[in-house]
Design a protein around this motif. Structure first.
Motif, PDB file in Angstrom:
ATOM      1  N   UNK A 260       0.791  -1.356  -0.020  1.00 31.92           N
ATOM      2  CA  UNK A 260       0.031  -0.076  -0.028  1.00 31.92           C
ATOM      3  C   UNK A 260       0.882   1.390  -0.207  1.00 31.92           C
TER       4      UNK A 260
ATOM      5  N   UNK B  16      -3.750  -0.040  -6.533  1.00 29.75           N
ATOM      6  CA  UNK B  16      -3.810   0.072  -4.949  1.00 29.75           C
ATOM      7  C   UNK B  16      -5.099  -0.182  -4.660  1.00 29.75           C
ATOM      8  N   UNK B  17      -5.920  -0.011  -5.100  1.00 30.32           N
ATOM      9  CA  UNK B  17      -7.543  -0.231  -4.874  1.00 30.32           C
ATOM     10  C   UNK B  17      -7.648  -1.753  -4.686  1.00 30.32           C
TER      11      UNK B  17
ATOM     12  N   UNK C 217       2.594   1.770  -3.283  1.00 25.60           N
ATOM     13  CA  UNK C 217       1.498   2.005  -4.589  1.00 25.60           C
ATOM     14  C   UNK C 217       1.130   3.624  -4.441  1.00 25.60           C
TER      15      UNK C 217
ATOM     16  N   UNK D 115      -5.737  -2.884  -1.548  1.00 28.64           N
ATOM     17  CA  UNK D 115      -6.575  -2.692  -0.255  1.00 28.64           C
ATOM     18  C   UNK D 115      -7.962  -3.228  -0.318  1.00 28.64           C
TER      19      UNK D 115
ATOM     20  N   UNK E  18      -4.001   3.621  -9.423  1.00 30.02           N
ATOM     21  CA  UNK E  18      -5.109   3.589  -8.374  1.00 30.02           C
ATOM     22  C   UNK E  18      -5.719   2.370  -8.473  1.00 30.02           C
TER      23      UNK E  18
ATOM     24  N   UNK F   9     -10.512  -2.393  -2.030  1.00 27.35           N
ATOM     25  CA  UNK F   9     -11.649  -1.143  -2.349  1.00 27.35           C
ATOM     26  C   UNK F   9     -12.168  -1.268  -3.653  1.00 27.35           C
TER      27      UNK F   9
END
Lengths: 118, 118, 118, 118
Positions: free
Chosen positions: C26, C79-80, C29, C83, C76, C85
Motif C-alpha cells: 500500500x 492500490x484499490x 503504490x 486494499x 490507482x 476497495x
C-alpha cells in the motif's frame, strides 16, 4: 544576506533573465513544486525501508536524490518569494504551535499518536 | 549557526523528544512532504490566476498558506537532514546546471520553451 | 467482467508474472500514484488556463497526457485492488455524501463556496 | 452505460447543477487530484509496511482510506472527462507498452529492476 535570501535572489534573477516571471504564478509554482515532489517520491518508492535508509551510500542514487531535493527547494523558495512568505519565520511559527499541540507527555513514542505536523 | 541549521536542529530535537525518529524514515518523510504539498495545492486549486495572485491580501487565506508552506518547509528540512543533504548547496548546484541548460538566448520568453527546472 | 475488473485483473497478472507483488505494498503504490500525478501536473503547469483547455488539440501533448493519466489510473486500480476497495462503489458513496453536503441551493455558482469534494 | 460512464455522468451533473463547471478546468482538476492523493498518503505515511498491509482490518482507518480513494477516483474521472480521455482505453494502451518494455525475462523479481510503469 542569509543563505536562503541568496537562493531566493538567484531564482528571481533566473526567472527575470528568461522573462519567465509570467509563468511563475502561485498556482503554476505550486504545481511545479508538487511535480518535483513526485519525482522525489519516485526515487524512493520501490525501496524497502532498510534500502531507503542506506540510499545515500549509492553515489548514483544519492546524486539523483540531491537533484530532486534541489528542485523541490528551488520551487519552494520561488513560491514563497512570489507569495511574500519567509520560510524560516513560517517554519518556526509552526513549530511553536506544534510544541504546544503535540506535548512530549501526550505524544511520546506512540505510532498511533504520531500525527502529521499540521 | 545558519537559519536553516537552526530549523534543522529544532526539528531534530522535536522528533527526538517525542521518540518519533522511528517514524522519520526517508520514505515516510517523503510521503509527509507530498501530503503537505497536497494541502498547499488545495488552498489554491479553485482560485482564478488573478485571485491567486492576490491571495495574500486576504488575512485568513494568507494565514492558511503560511501554515501549509511551513509544513512543507519543515518536512523538507527534516528529510534533507535524515538523508544528509544540504538544501542550499544542492539548490545552488542545480541552478549552476540550469544556467547552462536553459541559456537566456535560447529560452527567453517562450511559454513553449519554459520547461521544468529538472 | 466489468471494464475496471478487466484492468484490475491485468495489473494483477502483470505484477505476478514479474514477481513484483513484493513491491506493490500500500505505501509503495500510494507513492507511485503520487509520483505519476506529479508527472501529470508537469504537463499542465506552465500552460495558461486557455492553453490548458485546448491542450488535447495538440497531438503530442495529448499523447503525453493520455500516457500520464493512464499511469495514474493503473496505480490507482492496483492500490484499490491491494486494499480491497471497489473504486466505483466508493465513488458513488462519496457522491451520495457530497450531494447532501454541498446542496445545490447553498453552493450554486460561488467560487468562494466551491470546496474540495472531501 | 458502463460503470465508469455512470460515475462520469454523475460527476458531470454534480458540477453542472452547482454551476461549478467554471472551476473544473484541467489545471484546477489536476491540482485537486494531487491534493486528494496527498490526503491518501497522509493516511499511510506513519504506518510500518506491516501495519499498512493490515490497515483495512481497522474499520475507522478503512473508512478513511475508502473516502480518500473515492476522492482521487472522482477527480480522476472528472479530469479525464474534461480532457476527453477514456481511462480504461488509456490504461490498456499503457499496459500494452509495458508488456513489451518490461519483459518477464528481463525484469522478473529484481528490486533494482522494478521501475515505474512510465
Amino acid at each position: 544576506m542569509s543563505e536562503l535570501e541568496g537562493l531566493t535572489e538567484r531564482m528571481r534573477r533566473f526567472a527575470r533573465d528568461r522573462d519567465w516571471e509570467q509563468f511563475h504564478t502561485p498556482k503554476n509554482l505550486a504545481m511545479a513544486l508538487a511535480g518535483e515532489v513526485g519525482e522525489l517520491l519516485a526515487e524512493l518508492q520501490w525501496l524497502t525501508p532498510a534500502e531507503a535508509s542506506e540510499v545515500m551510500a549509492d553515489p548514483e542514487a544519492a546524486a539523483r536524490l540531491r537533484s530532486e531535493i534541489a528542485d523541490v527547494t528551488l520551487y519552494l523558495v520561488r513560491l514563497a518569494d512570489v507569495l511574500g512568505i519567509d520560510l524560516v519565520t513560517a517554519g518556526h511559527a509552526k513549530l511553536d504551535e506544534s510544541d504546544k499541540r503535540y506535548t512530549v507527555e501526550d505524544y511520546r513514542g506512540s505510532a498511533r499518536k504520531a500525527p502529521p505536523l499540521s
